[in-house]
Design a protein around this motif. Structure first.
Motif, PDB file in Angstrom:
ATOM      1  N   HIS A 251      -2.480   5.981  -0.167  1.00 54.30           N
ATOM      2  CA  HIS A 251      -1.433   6.999  -0.154  1.00 54.30           C
ATOM      3  C   HIS A 251      -1.911   8.216   0.627  1.00 54.30           C
ATOM      4  O   HIS A 251      -3.077   8.581   0.555  1.00 54.30           O
TER       5      HIS A 251
ATOM      6  N   SER B   9       5.929  12.956   6.756  1.00 49.54           N
ATOM      7  CA  SER B   9       6.239  11.907   5.776  1.00 49.54           C
ATOM      8  C   SER B   9       6.330  10.560   6.478  1.00 49.54           C
ATOM      9  O   SER B   9       5.945   9.529   5.915  1.00 49.54           O
TER      10      SER B   9
ATOM     11  N   LYS C 257       3.958   7.234   5.618  1.00 52.68           N
ATOM     12  CA  LYS C 257       4.474   5.894   5.339  1.00 52.68           C
ATOM     13  C   LYS C 257       3.890   4.857   6.302  1.00 52.68           C
ATOM     14  O   LYS C 257       3.621   3.726   5.909  1.00 52.68           O
TER      15      LYS C 257
END
Length: 87
Positions: free
Chosen positions: A27, A39, A43
């Protein structure tokens, strides 16, 4: 596994939180910066090997700055791995 927090230098993002599983990125979260782009980067890199991500992101710059958020992520990954190896 624990979350490693890296305080960025020279970017709009203020910090990067990294969680690793060995050499695999579990993560990534950025504090501050361009939310949509960061973001998306988070991902994209989850599940990837840190060496691959470091080789792609290290040395990238942002405008006249000598660094960028992806470059700072490369630094964060190196430090997070080293910290986990010492623990």
């Amino acid at each position: 596994m624990s979350v490693y927090t890296y305080k960025t230098k020279g970017t709009c993002a203020k910090a990067i939180m990294v969680e690793l599983d060995g050499r695999t990125i579990k993560h990534v979260a950025f504090e501050g910066g361009c939310n949509g782009n960061l973001s998306g980067i988070s991902k994209l890199v989850e599940g990837m090997d840190i060496d691959f991500v470091i080789s792609r992101f290290a040395g990238n710059t942002c405008g006249p700055r000598p660094t960028s958020c992806p470059d700072q992520l490369a630094h964060a990954l190196k430090e997070a791995y080293e910290a986990e190896a010492k623990a």
